[in-house]
Design an enzyme around this catalytic site. Structure first.
Site, PDB file in Angstrom:
ATOM      1  N   ASP A 102      36.805  30.724  36.727  1.00 30.82           N
ATOM      2  CA  ASP A 102      37.004  32.058  36.154  1.00 30.82           C
ATOM      3  C   ASP A 102      37.997  31.920  35.004  1.00 30.82           C
ATOM      4  OD1 ASP A 102      37.148  34.746  35.589  1.00 30.82           O
ATOM      5  OD2 ASP A 102      38.436  35.247  37.292  1.00 30.82           O
ATOM      6  N   ASN A 126      46.829  38.315  42.682  1.00 28.78           N
ATOM      7  CA  ASN A 126      45.962  39.076  43.581  1.00 28.78           C
ATOM      8  C   ASN A 126      45.216  38.113  44.496  1.00 28.78           C
ATOM      9  OD1 ASN A 126      44.186  41.468  44.369  1.00 28.78           O
ATOM     10  ND2 ASN A 126      42.675  40.013  43.564  1.00 28.78           N
ATOM     11  N   HIS A 127      44.949  36.912  43.951  1.00 29.88           N
ATOM     12  CA  HIS A 127      44.115  35.943  44.675  1.00 29.88           C
ATOM     13  C   HIS A 127      44.499  34.532  44.273  1.00 29.88           C
ATOM     14  CE1 HIS A 127      42.148  37.285  40.904  1.00 29.88           C
ATOM     15  NE2 HIS A 127      42.136  35.988  40.683  1.00 29.88           N
ATOM     16  N   ASP A 158      41.504  36.925  48.226  1.00 28.23           N
ATOM     17  CA  ASP A 158      42.685  37.759  47.948  1.00 28.23           C
ATOM     18  C   ASP A 158      43.873  37.327  48.803  1.00 28.23           C
ATOM     19  OD1 ASP A 158      40.974  39.273  46.347  1.00 28.23           O
ATOM     20  OD2 ASP A 158      42.000  41.139  46.897  1.00 28.23           O
ATOM     21  N   ARG A 204      52.243  39.150  32.059  1.00 22.81           N
ATOM     22  CA  ARG A 204      51.135  40.094  32.028  1.00 22.81           C
ATOM     23  C   ARG A 204      50.584  40.042  33.451  1.00 22.81           C
ATOM     24  NH1 ARG A 204      45.410  39.561  33.231  1.00 22.81           N
ATOM     25  NH2 ARG A 204      44.323  41.218  32.138  1.00 22.81           N
ATOM     26  N   ASP A 240      48.109  40.512  36.258  1.00 22.70           N
ATOM     27  CA  ASP A 240      46.662  40.615  36.384  1.00 22.70           C
ATOM     28  C   ASP A 240      46.295  41.618  37.474  1.00 22.70           C
ATOM     29  OD1 ASP A 240      44.078  39.395  35.622  1.00 22.70           O
ATOM     30  OD2 ASP A 240      44.019  38.691  37.690  1.00 22.70           O
ATOM     31  N   GLU A 260      46.644  46.608  46.446  1.00 20.41           N
ATOM     32  CA  GLU A 260      45.742  47.278  47.361  1.00 20.41           C
ATOM     33  C   GLU A 260      45.906  46.717  48.774  1.00 20.41           C
ATOM     34  OE1 GLU A 260      41.150  47.735  46.576  1.00 20.41           O
ATOM     35  OE2 GLU A 260      41.747  45.698  47.051  1.00 20.41           O
ATOM     36  N   GLU A 300      47.938  45.117  33.858  1.00 24.37           N
ATOM     37  CA  GLU A 300      46.527  45.469  33.676  1.00 24.37           C
ATOM     38  C   GLU A 300      46.187  46.544  34.706  1.00 24.37           C
ATOM     39  OE1 GLU A 300      42.099  43.384  33.672  1.00 24.37           O
ATOM     40  OE2 GLU A 300      43.585  42.700  35.102  1.00 24.37           O
ATOM     41  N   HIS A 319      40.429  39.701  26.281  1.00 28.39           N
ATOM     42  CA  HIS A 319      39.666  38.485  26.570  1.00 28.39           C
ATOM     43  C   HIS A 319      38.479  38.732  27.494  1.00 28.39           C
ATOM     44  CE1 HIS A 319      42.432  39.251  29.776  1.00 28.39           C
ATOM     45  NE2 HIS A 319      41.744  38.449  30.568  1.00 28.39           N
ATOM     46  N   ASP A 320      38.400  39.923  28.088  1.00 31.02           N
ATOM     47  CA  ASP A 320      37.303  40.228  29.012  1.00 31.02           C
ATOM     48  C   ASP A 320      36.164  40.922  28.271  1.00 31.02           C
ATOM     49  OD1 ASP A 320      38.486  39.143  31.291  1.00 31.02           O
ATOM     50  OD2 ASP A 320      39.656  40.955  31.647  1.00 31.02           O
TER      51      ASP A 320
HETATM   52  C1  GLC Z   1      41.560  40.223  35.326  1.00 27.59           C
HETATM   53  C2  GLC Z   1      41.366  39.288  34.152  1.00 27.59           C
HETATM   54  C3  GLC Z   1      39.991  38.683  34.248  1.00 27.59           C
HETATM   55  C4  GLC Z   1      39.843  37.946  35.555  1.00 27.59           C
HETATM   56  C5  GLC Z   1      40.181  38.864  36.735  1.00 27.59           C
HETATM   57  C6  GLC Z   1      40.318  38.085  38.002  1.00 27.59           C
HETATM   58  O1  GLC Z   1      40.729  41.317  35.261  1.00 27.59           O
HETATM   59  O2  GLC Z   1      41.585  39.982  32.944  1.00 27.59           O
HETATM   60  O3  GLC Z   1      39.732  37.821  33.174  1.00 27.59           O
HETATM   61  O4  GLC Z   1      38.538  37.492  35.721  1.00 27.59           O
HETATM   62  O5  GLC Z   1      41.396  39.535  36.526  1.00 27.59           O
HETATM   63  O6  GLC Z   1      41.498  37.323  37.988  1.00 27.59           O
END
Ligand code: GLC
Length: 553
Positions: free
Chosen positions: A65, A107-108, A175, A203, A205, A212, A248, A315-316
């Site tokens: 990813d 998150n993971h 997660d 930043r 993520d 959650e 984000e 970037h997404d």
């Molecule tokens: C955020 C990032 C994205 C990534 C996702 C999972 O949304 O901007 O690029 O795939 O998190 O980490």
């Protein structure tokens, strides 16, 4: 005190530049971008006026990813260099007046992270509870799946231990369980580690997902997610008073605001303005400024020292998920007419210049908006030269192509054989033979020169970043006019979303004919009538930044 305040709250008029080390510049000739290459290119960022570099994940990763799947939070992926190279880079950036922040992706983890490998080895693993397990997944099917082309559930069955684990994103990204105090401590340790090596914040993520706690079994153990975010922020500030969390949070304004915390702004320092960004695309598609004007008028002011982070592209995929179905359809028809240009039914996988048919004046207008609207502008690498995308690349990779430094096959990104690059260089009209830093550097009419000038003006005129903001009535649907006022100074900016030239009338409260308006982006002066009225002409897709000055002064 003003000077001290403006430098202490540095993020309020920062220029953030997001890049992926992997695709920026190869310093050792192996075909992959690295910290040494990035360090060589730091002069470009300094000349551009960048004040803060945001590094996308550079940690060891199987790269399924784009590095957002991490196997070690305390290292540098060997393809990109070493911790030593990282420190040299941060030091060089600071020497040039740039701070560095990095993605914090907690998150993971990757499913290849040693914690997860251990966790899935047995239900008794010491790391078992670092992840979220369930005997039966909740019966909500694909609801909430982020990548609907690849996943159909948030839960994946683990054969060996006979339970399901939660994965908000891909199934190879289990997660982390933030309800577990050990996990929370570890996250703080990760932040502390990188700050010790010179980072000025993160930043963060996927913030709402990271906090959650639904889907977790023992609700009594769960901390209040906002208390947890506030804890992280105070930890950060204890370690480094100038450090920031840029989050984000892609939600409607009302749902985003709690992530800043209460009146003291004790959680995120900045949140990306996803709503404003999407409404800007709608305004562009309609050639009508009103959707953006409405969003800006509705946008709450962040508490205390908080700020919005504004952007044109990240970037997404260019997500349009905050628009209504009908609005999204309009943007798709205007900017993504072919199905291959769209992604996940909610976004575009294009960069802005091809989307606008390469119209340089329109592009310049969009960046003038970015640097004049309140909020901290965030650029994605390559935007400053108008890079395009690679439609052949998979999914979101389309916009993650090598930086185009100069003409030629390798684009000045690397001297290696292009087959060894992490992504193909853009071909055709937006390829390096047509779009590059080298070609634009000395061309005063180039996008690069324009953006450099915008950054200079934005930094020179504190009203834009610091001021109170109002949308002014122009009587024209296609023109957005806004006024920023700070410590007695005023700047007014106008942007024409239509291709036709127009003349608009504005009333500038507090000004009369003893004042006139000076153009900040070019030459010119406009008179103000005794009643505060000014008539201002704009070219098709034109933009002007104006400062009232006493006439004759
Ligand atoms: C955020 C990032 C994205 C990534 C996702 C999972 O949304 O901007 O690029 O795939 O998190 O980490």
């Amino acid at each position: 005190m003003r000077l001290t305040r403006t430098s202490d709250l540095w993020w309020k008029n920062a220029v953030v530049y997001c890049l992926d080390v992997e695709t920026f510049r190869d310093g050792d000739g192996d075909g992959c971008g690295d910290f040494r290459g990035l360090t060589q290119k730091i002069d470009h960022l300094e000349r551009l006026g960048v004040t803060c570099i945001w590094l996308m994940p550079f940690y060891p990763s199987p790269d399924r990813d784009d590095g957002y799947d991490i196997t070690d939070f305390y290292g540098v992926d060997p393809r990109l260099g070493t911790l030593g190279d990282f420190v040299e880079f941060v030091r060089t950036a600071r020497d040039r007046g740039m701070r560095v922040i990095a993605d914090l992706v907690v998150n993971h983890t990757s499913d290849r992270h040693p914690w997860f490998r251990d966790a899935r080895a047995s239900r008794d693993s010491r790391y078992r509870d670092w992840y979220v397990w369930a005997d039966e997944p909740p019966a909500d099917g694909p609801k909430g799946v982020v990548f609907p082309d690849k996943e159909d559930s948030l839960w994946q069955y683990d054969e060996h231990t006979g339970q399901y684990y939660l994965h908000r994103f891909y199934k190879h990204q289990p997660d982390l369980n933030v309800a577990n105090p050990e996990v929370r401590d570890e996250i703080a340790r990760i932040m502390g580690f990188w700050m010790e090596l010179g980072l000025s914040g993160f930043r963060v993520d996927a913030v709402p997902f990271m906090l959650e706690t639904s889907g977790q079994t023992d609700a009594s153990r769960l901390p209040d997610p906002h208390d947890y975010l506030a804890d992280l922020r105070s930890f950060l500030s204890r370690r480094n008073g100038e450090a920031i969390l840029l989050g984000e949070v892609n939600l409607p304004y009302a749902d985003t605001m709690p992530f800043y915390g209460g009146a003291d702004g004790e959680e995120l320092t900045m949140c990306f303005d996803f709503v404003g960004m999407q409404k800007m695309y709608l305004a562009l598609a309609r050639r009508d400024a009103r959707p953006l004007a409405e969003a800006l008028t509705a946008r709450p002011t962040p508490p205390k020292d908080g700020h919005w982070a504004t952007f044109v592209r990240n970037h997404d995929e260019l997500t349009l998920d905050q628009l209504s179905d009908a609005e999204r359809q309009e943007v798709f028809e205007a900017f993504g007419p072919e199905p291959g240009m769209r992604l996940y039914g909610r976004g575009l996988r294009r960069r802005l210049p091809p989307t606008l048919g390469g119209d340089l004046e329109r592009l310049k207008m969009v960046y003038s908006l970015l640097f004049s609207l309140p909020g901290t502008p965030v650029l994605f690498y390559g935007e400053e030269i108008g890079m395009g995308e690679d439609p052949e690349a998979e999914g979101r990779q389309a916009v993650r192509t090598p930086m185009q430094w100069r003409p030629g096959r390798g684009a000045g990104f690397s001297e290696a054989e292009p087959s060894r690059f992490p992504a193909r260089v853009v071909q055709g009209r937006y390829g390096p033979d047509h779009v590059s830093v080298a070609a634009q550097r000395r061309d005063p009419g180039s996008l690069l020169s324009w953006i450099r000038m915008l950054i200079e003006r934005y930094r020179e005129n504190p009203e834009l970043a610091w001021g109170d903001f109002t949308v002014l009535d122009t009587g024209s649907e296609s023109v957005l006019a806004h006024r920023c006022t700070y410590e007695g100074g005023t700047v007014v900016a106008l942007h024409n979303f239509s291709a036709d030239a127009v003349e608009v009338g504005l009333v500038l409260d507090g000004f009369d004919s003893s004042w006139s308006l000076t153009d900040l982006l070019g030459e010119g002066t406009t008179e103000i009538a005794p009643d505060g009225r000014a008539v201002i002409g704009l070219d098709g897709h034109g933009c002007r930044w104006l400062r009232p000055r006493p006439t004759g002064a």
